[in-house]
Design a protein around this motif. Structure first.
Motif, PDB file in Angstrom:
ATOM      1  N   LYS A 129       0.728  -1.263   0.043  1.00  0.00           N
ATOM      2  CA  LYS A 129       0.180   0.234   0.061  1.00  0.00           C
ATOM      3  C   LYS A 129       0.712   1.031  -0.084  1.00  0.00           C
ATOM      4  O   LYS A 129       1.162   1.765  -0.863  1.00  0.00           O
ATOM      5  CB  LYS A 129      -0.538   0.065   1.751  1.00  0.00           C
ATOM      6  CG  LYS A 129      -2.786   0.213   1.096  1.00  0.00           C
ATOM      7  CD  LYS A 129      -2.735   0.268   2.291  1.00  0.00           C
ATOM      8  CE  LYS A 129      -4.238   1.318   2.059  1.00  0.00           C
ATOM      9  NZ  LYS A 129      -4.923   0.130   3.812  1.00  0.00           N
ATOM     10  N   ALA A 130       2.159   0.843   0.785  1.00  0.00           N
ATOM     11  CA  ALA A 130       2.643   2.674   0.992  1.00  0.00           C
ATOM     12  C   ALA A 130       3.406   2.275  -0.233  1.00  0.00           C
ATOM     13  O   ALA A 130       3.605   3.865  -0.535  1.00  0.00           O
ATOM     14  CB  ALA A 130       3.839   2.306   1.750  1.00  0.00           C
ATOM     15  N   TRP A 131       4.174   1.167  -0.926  1.00  0.00           N
ATOM     16  CA  TRP A 131       3.869   1.760  -2.379  1.00  0.00           C
ATOM     17  C   TRP A 131       3.383   2.464  -3.299  1.00  0.00           C
ATOM     18  O   TRP A 131       4.171   3.253  -3.951  1.00  0.00           O
ATOM     19  CB  TRP A 131       5.146   0.487  -2.434  1.00  0.00           C
ATOM     20  CG  TRP A 131       5.752   0.763  -4.093  1.00  0.00           C
ATOM     21  CD1 TRP A 131       6.919   1.187  -3.800  1.00  0.00           C
ATOM     22  CD2 TRP A 131       5.667   0.327  -5.349  1.00  0.00           C
ATOM     23  NE1 TRP A 131       7.861   1.231  -5.193  1.00  0.00           N
ATOM     24  CE2 TRP A 131       6.480   1.388  -6.115  1.00  0.00           C
ATOM     25  CE3 TRP A 131       4.218   0.195  -5.950  1.00  0.00           C
ATOM     26  CZ2 TRP A 131       6.824   0.716  -7.662  1.00  0.00           C
ATOM     27  CZ3 TRP A 131       4.601  -0.507  -7.622  1.00  0.00           C
ATOM     28  CH2 TRP A 131       5.575   0.081  -7.973  1.00  0.00           C
ATOM     29  N   LEU A 132       2.715   2.023  -3.457  1.00  0.00           N
ATOM     30  CA  LEU A 132       1.497   2.267  -4.530  1.00  0.00           C
ATOM     31  C   LEU A 132       1.035   3.819  -4.936  1.00  0.00           C
ATOM     32  O   LEU A 132       1.001   4.678  -5.538  1.00  0.00           O
ATOM     33  CB  LEU A 132       0.136   1.063  -4.556  1.00  0.00           C
ATOM     34  CG  LEU A 132       0.507  -0.295  -4.945  1.00  0.00           C
ATOM     35  CD1 LEU A 132      -0.871  -0.674  -4.803  1.00  0.00           C
ATOM     36  CD2 LEU A 132       0.792   0.340  -6.655  1.00  0.00           C
ATOM     37  N   TYR A 133       0.233   4.030  -3.312  1.00  0.00           N
ATOM     38  CA  TYR A 133      -0.070   5.786  -2.858  1.00  0.00           C
ATOM     39  C   TYR A 133       0.015   6.132  -1.577  1.00  0.00           C
ATOM     40  O   TYR A 133       0.552   5.405  -1.057  1.00  0.00           O
ATOM     41  CB  TYR A 133      -1.605   5.456  -4.060  1.00  0.00           C
ATOM     42  CG  TYR A 133      -2.809   4.591  -3.315  1.00  0.00           C
ATOM     43  CD1 TYR A 133      -2.605   3.801  -2.202  1.00  0.00           C
ATOM     44  CD2 TYR A 133      -3.371   5.331  -3.243  1.00  0.00           C
ATOM     45  CE1 TYR A 133      -3.875   2.628  -2.193  1.00  0.00           C
ATOM     46  CE2 TYR A 133      -5.099   5.005  -2.211  1.00  0.00           C
ATOM     47  CZ  TYR A 133      -4.871   3.271  -1.122  1.00  0.00           C
ATOM     48  OH  TYR A 133      -5.431   2.820  -1.163  1.00  0.00           O
TER      49      TYR A 133
ATOM     50  N   LEU B  89      -1.750  11.787  -9.006  1.00  0.00           N
ATOM     51  CA  LEU B  89      -2.553  10.629  -9.202  1.00  0.00           C
ATOM     52  C   LEU B  89      -3.218   9.612  -8.028  1.00  0.00           C
ATOM     53  O   LEU B  89      -3.476   9.096  -7.576  1.00  0.00           O
ATOM     54  CB  LEU B  89      -1.958   9.582  -9.834  1.00  0.00           C
ATOM     55  CG  LEU B  89      -2.587  10.227 -11.589  1.00  0.00           C
ATOM     56  CD1 LEU B  89      -2.280   8.743 -12.518  1.00  0.00           C
ATOM     57  CD2 LEU B  89      -4.438  10.083 -11.340  1.00  0.00           C
ATOM     58  N   ALA B  90      -1.678   9.711  -7.456  1.00  0.00           N
ATOM     59  CA  ALA B  90      -1.196   8.074  -5.814  1.00  0.00           C
ATOM     60  C   ALA B  90      -1.794   9.526  -4.873  1.00  0.00           C
ATOM     61  O   ALA B  90      -1.811   8.598  -3.751  1.00  0.00           O
ATOM     62  CB  ALA B  90      -0.103   7.584  -5.827  1.00  0.00           C
ATOM     63  N   GLY B  91      -1.569  10.659  -5.084  1.00  0.00           N
ATOM     64  CA  GLY B  91      -2.209  11.866  -3.777  1.00  0.00           C
ATOM     65  C   GLY B  91      -0.673  12.185  -2.590  1.00  0.00           C
ATOM     66  O   GLY B  91      -0.881  12.094  -1.851  1.00  0.00           O
ATOM     67  N   ARG B  92       0.703  11.490  -3.191  1.00  0.00           N
ATOM     68  CA  ARG B  92       1.457  12.128  -2.926  1.00  0.00           C
ATOM     69  C   ARG B  92       1.855  13.504  -3.457  1.00  0.00           C
ATOM     70  O   ARG B  92       1.781  13.197  -4.581  1.00  0.00           O
ATOM     71  CB  ARG B  92       2.863  11.515  -3.473  1.00  0.00           C
ATOM     72  CG  ARG B  92       2.927   9.915  -2.821  1.00  0.00           C
ATOM     73  CD  ARG B  92       3.836   8.460  -2.930  1.00  0.00           C
ATOM     74  NE  ARG B  92       3.768   8.400  -1.893  1.00  0.00           N
ATOM     75  CZ  ARG B  92       3.824   7.038  -2.934  1.00  0.00           C
ATOM     76  NH1 ARG B  92       3.787   6.705  -5.014  1.00  0.00           N
ATOM     77  NH2 ARG B  92       3.378   5.449  -2.540  1.00  0.00           N
ATOM     78  N   ARG B 343      -2.875   3.062 -13.099  1.00  0.00           N
ATOM     79  CA  ARG B 343      -3.137   2.832 -11.781  1.00  0.00           C
ATOM     80  C   ARG B 343      -4.287   3.432 -11.634  1.00  0.00           C
ATOM     81  O   ARG B 343      -4.783   4.124 -12.430  1.00  0.00           O
ATOM     82  CB  ARG B 343      -1.817   3.647 -11.567  1.00  0.00           C
ATOM     83  CG  ARG B 343      -0.649   3.070 -11.138  1.00  0.00           C
ATOM     84  CD  ARG B 343      -0.581   2.089  -9.914  1.00  0.00           C
ATOM     85  NE  ARG B 343       1.188   1.363 -10.559  1.00  0.00           N
ATOM     86  CZ  ARG B 343       2.176   2.629  -9.968  1.00  0.00           C
ATOM     87  NH1 ARG B 343       1.848   3.317  -9.352  1.00  0.00           N
ATOM     88  NH2 ARG B 343       3.199   1.386  -9.765  1.00  0.00           N
ATOM     89  N   ALA B 346      -6.732   7.691  -6.992  1.00  0.00           N
ATOM     90  CA  ALA B 346      -6.737   7.904  -6.033  1.00  0.00           C
ATOM     91  C   ALA B 346      -7.074   8.914  -5.813  1.00  0.00           C
ATOM     92  O   ALA B 346      -7.484   9.567  -4.582  1.00  0.00           O
ATOM     93  CB  ALA B 346      -5.658   7.344  -4.863  1.00  0.00           C
ATOM     94  N   ARG B 435       6.087  -7.817  -7.211  1.00  0.00           N
ATOM     95  CA  ARG B 435       6.568  -6.427  -7.246  1.00  0.00           C
ATOM     96  C   ARG B 435       7.699  -5.835  -5.627  1.00  0.00           C
ATOM     97  O   ARG B 435       8.708  -5.403  -6.087  1.00  0.00           O
ATOM     98  CB  ARG B 435       5.404  -5.115  -7.709  1.00  0.00           C
ATOM     99  CG  ARG B 435       6.193  -4.347  -7.611  1.00  0.00           C
ATOM    100  CD  ARG B 435       4.238  -3.281  -8.651  1.00  0.00           C
ATOM    101  NE  ARG B 435       3.586  -3.503  -7.995  1.00  0.00           N
ATOM    102  CZ  ARG B 435       2.279  -2.946  -9.054  1.00  0.00           C
ATOM    103  NH1 ARG B 435       3.010  -2.501 -10.197  1.00  0.00           N
ATOM    104  NH2 ARG B 435       1.687  -2.985  -8.427  1.00  0.00           N
ATOM    105  N   GLN B 436       6.970  -6.465  -5.466  1.00  0.00           N
ATOM    106  CA  GLN B 436       7.913  -6.477  -3.746  1.00  0.00           C
ATOM    107  C   GLN B 436       8.951  -6.103  -3.584  1.00  0.00           C
ATOM    108  O   GLN B 436       9.587  -6.067  -3.521  1.00  0.00           O
ATOM    109  CB  GLN B 436       6.755  -6.597  -2.728  1.00  0.00           C
ATOM    110  CG  GLN B 436       6.350  -5.813  -1.303  1.00  0.00           C
ATOM    111  CD  GLN B 436       6.372  -4.059  -1.969  1.00  0.00           C
ATOM    112  OE1 GLN B 436       5.822  -3.984  -2.267  1.00  0.00           O
ATOM    113  NE2 GLN B 436       7.488  -3.439  -1.038  1.00  0.00           N
ATOM    114  N   LEU B 439      11.148  -5.081  -6.097  1.00  0.00           N
ATOM    115  CA  LEU B 439      11.719  -3.977  -5.749  1.00  0.00           C
ATOM    116  C   LEU B 439      12.999  -4.344  -4.218  1.00  0.00           C
ATOM    117  O   LEU B 439      13.953  -3.312  -4.194  1.00  0.00           O
ATOM    118  CB  LEU B 439      10.226  -3.016  -5.071  1.00  0.00           C
ATOM    119  CG  LEU B 439       9.771  -2.209  -5.606  1.00  0.00           C
ATOM    120  CD1 LEU B 439       8.863  -1.536  -4.636  1.00  0.00           C
ATOM    121  CD2 LEU B 439      10.020  -1.063  -6.081  1.00  0.00           C
TER     122      LEU B 439
END
Lengths: 277, 469
Positions: A129-133, B89-92, B343, B346, B435-436, B439
């Protein structure tokens, strides 16, 4: 008949002796010397193999502590001072006393005060979750609520509260090994001094957004207003990037900051009496 | 003729190109635009304008922040209102330049805004590369890698033997590349010829999947009309992820790109058709990359409500959504990009970037994840993986935390196409976990490379000191 019996005994006994000698010689040749203190030290350690001390496990802690010249780099957070006193006695070293620590969650954005803005469908893990958004609430700093910390805890001291959606630390079980601190992708868990009779004061927020933004996302957020800073008489509070932090080495637990906080971001726990504002 | 495609893995999702008969429409400008400084792969761009400045359409407003970075231009005429972080998009938070749009549009000097086709290609290779860089062109196939870097391979890399113009558009639903091929085929072909010339004249293949016969026909006819040599239209069998550059290279050239390598290592350069169009506009018209095409589509949207829009970068998604008629009632998820690699959005207030390709409304039944059950070792994920990996194994290794084993099993080669998750009958979140793992492993590899570099530098410094003594 009797001679057969005698020969059998003689040959077997001789074979036994020869092999025993061989085994003895091999054992001498390939002997690995181990500090006899290692075993004693290991016996004193809790045996949880949690890695909270920074070594690979209790055995590794024992081996490295026996090889070290002092105990400055060795401290078992699970056993605490009593265990370290015993270890120090075995090794003949001095050990510094440390205040017992406990894991503290620096987020108080429960479901009630921090409205959900979207629903996360992916694999239920804080790391994903933290990585995605930025998360399923307006706050990009708060708890993601998938419980990675709960899974990492080897002592059963963490559990998710279904009402608030936040993890809860069971103080009696927490050993301050720091596994949850590493597991949280948002660095929300901090090891803080347990305090006298478990009394402690902390800012339960890590939101560094500007006040109005933080407040909109979560009504319990620290808005960096600095009222606590003015209220504190012991120079224990710093406000940086719109976020207050209480230094537990300076805090005298007077609760003036808690009374001054307009959002309730400062938490006091285990105080015998409720706070009078 | 034999139908060609890549040989390892791949899946066949439903085509769903509902919006393919909707012509491209220009979106009117909103009152305010928010231009992101992180629209490309690599370092974010650095703003070169100040609050209160008046900017013209196509004027540079931010310069590259590193070697792999790109220029950003003003998508409209107006006044800079603020330069501040804004949620993407991701809220960051990402730095954005806010531009209040004037009623009258005025283009920056030196930009040719006429629709005339210029087929004569300049001779000066460096000039063309400089223009592509100055116009902020990035790869519009999805990765937004700066095009001038890709077209100018590092010294020592093999010569380009093939230029693959990627019109395969293998993601379901998306039709923006298809519409562009039908409506601007000449520009695409001239753009391809420009890139061919920059690369030293390799054979150029315009690769189109055979679920788009009309595009193949139009591109062939245009190619015959324009008469560029050493260029062919290459139809491909429809299969996802054909548009992945390693897959496309393998499909067309029959050469496999090695682990951790780029297509140039086997002599291929892959560029999207939209990038070819942007290269044409940059080199022939000196027109910066300000627009792209975006499909509004979905499985819960009637075909009449689906559109292909030409948008200016910086238009908020919420503006485009409301212009197109709002969010359909049944939509459970809004995705930016295709259903396989896109994606979820959000934050609908986020603004579009150079690489935005679609707004996709998906209904509950399409997006819902299955309940995870045990892996039965059926091997469907391994069959589907276009990189030849074993996702079920990587998933187990990730859960056990065995990073060394993950690296040996080449988790870093994962292209995150989602074929494993698509094919898994047990509903295991394979892509999420792989994917994790990727990374984590890539983090370890980078740390190791940095440590090796530091050690080599220390050794070199020591070697330099010794002779003095």
């Amino acid at each position: 008949m009797s001679s057969t019996l005698v020969w059998t005994i003689v040959i077997l006994a001789g074979l036994g002796l020869a092999l025993a000698l061989l085994l003895y010689l091999v054992a001498q040749k390939f002997k690995v010397w181990e500090d006899p203190r290692v075993e004693k030290v290991e016996a004193e350690l809790p045996g949880a193999n949690c890695g909270g001390c920074g070594y690979a496990g209790c055995h590794d802690f024992a081996v490295t502590s026996c090889a070290a010249s002092d105990l400055s780099k060795h401290y078992c957070p699970v056993g605490g001072d009593p265990v370290m006193q015993k270890v120090a006695a075995i090794l003949g070293y001095e050990v510094e006393k440390k205040a017992p620590m406990v894991a503290v969650l620096r987020c108080n954005g429960s479901c009630e005060v921090r409205p959900r803005t979207n629903t996360f469908q992916g694999a239920q893990s804080c790391r994903h979750k933290a990585w995605l958004y930025a998360g399923d609430t307006g706050c990009a700093f708060g708890c993601l609520g998938c419980g990675d910390c709960v899974q990492e805890c080897k002592f059963g001291a963490l559990s998710m509260d279904p009402v608030t959606g936040l993890p809860v630390v069971d103080e009696s079980k927490c050993t301050a090994c720091g596994a949850c601190v590493k597991a949280c992708p948002r660095q929300l868990i901090e090891l803080r001094a347990k305090g006298p009779r478990g009394i402690r004061e902390y800012v339960a927020c890590r939101n560094t957004d500007r006040g109005p933004v933080a407040r909109k996302a979560c009504s319990n957020a620290c808005i960096g207003c600095g009222l606590c800073l003015k209220a504190c008489e012991h120079d224990a509070i710093t406000v940086e990037n719109n976020l207050a932090y209480i230094d537990f080495t300076k805090c005298k637990l007077c609760r003036k900051c808690e009374a001054a906080c307009p959002t309730g971001a400062i938490h006091g726990v285990n105080f015998p009496k409720p706070l009078v504002k | 003729m034999k139908r060609i495609t890549f040989s390892i893995g791949g899946v066949h999702p439903q085509d769903a190109k509902f919006a393919k008969d909707r012509p491209i429409e220009d979106l009117p400008l909103p009152k305010t635009l928010f231009v992101s400084m992180a629209q490309h792969l690599g370092a974010p761009a650095k703003p070169v304008v100040a609050v209160g400045d008046h900017v013209l359409t196509g004027q540079v407003i931010a310069e590259p922040g590193g070697f792999i970075s790109a220029f950003v231009h003003s998508p409209a005429t107006g006044t800079v209102k603020s330069i501040a972080p804004r949620a993407d998009l991701a809220g960051r938070p990402v730095p954005h330049i806010e531009i209040e749009v004037d009623a009258e549009e005025q283009w920056a000097p030196g930009i040719d805004t006429t629709p005339d086709l210029i087929t004569a290609i300049p001779e000066d290779r460096q000039m063309m590369l400089d223009r592509i860089k100055a116009c902020g062109v990035v790869g519009l196939g999805g990765a937004t890698f700066p095009t001038h870097v890709k077209l100018n391979p590092a010294p020592g890399s093999p010569a380009a033997e093939a230029l693959l113009i990627n019109g395969s558009e293998c993601e379901p639903f998306l039709t923006s590349d298809y519409r562009l091929m039908l409506e601007s085929p000449r520009e695409i072909i001239v753009g391809a010829a420009i890139m061919q010339k920059i690369l030293g004249g390799p054979r150029c293949y315009i690769c189109i999947e055979d679920n788009k016969p009309e595009a193949i026909r139009v591109m062939r006819a245009t190619l015959a009309e324009l008469g560029y040599g050493n260029m062919v239209v290459q139809p491909l069998m429809k299969k996802y992820p054909q548009g992945g550059e390693k897959q496309l290279t393998q499909a067309v050239m029959r050469r496999e790109v090695g682990s951790g390598a780029l297509p140039i290592s086997v002599g291929a350069v892959v560029q999207n058709v939209t990038t070819a169009f942007a290269v044409y506009e940059a080199v022939q018209k000196n027109k910066p990359l300000l627009t792209n095409i975006l499909t509004i589509t979905g499985d819960c949207l009637p075909v009449e409500a689906q559109h292909n829009y030409r948008f200016r970068i910086g238009m908020p998604f919420s503006y485009i959504v409301s212009y197109a008629g709002g969010i359909p009632e049944k939509a459970a998820k809004i995705v930016s990009g295709g259903p396989m690699m896109g994606r979820a959005i959000a934050n609908l207030e986020a603004s579009t970037v150079k690489g935005s390709s679609a707004i996709l409304y998906l209904s509950e039944s399409t997006t819902a994840r299955w309940t995870e059950t045990a892996c039965i070792r059926c091997g469907r994920c391994s069959e589907a993986c276009p990189m030849g990996l074993e996702p079920f194994l990587l998933n187990r290794l990730y859960k056990a935390g065995l990073t060394d084993e993950l690296e040996k099993n080449a988790v870093q080669d994962c292209i995150e196409c989602g074929c494993c998750l698509y094919s898994c009958p047990a509903g295991i979140p394979l892509l999420d976990n792989v994917r994790q793992a990727k990374l984590q492993v890539m983090g370890i590899m980078r740390a190791r490379a940095a440590a090796a570099k530091a050690a080599a530098e220390a050794a070199a410094a020591k070697a330099a000191e010794t002779p003095k003594q």
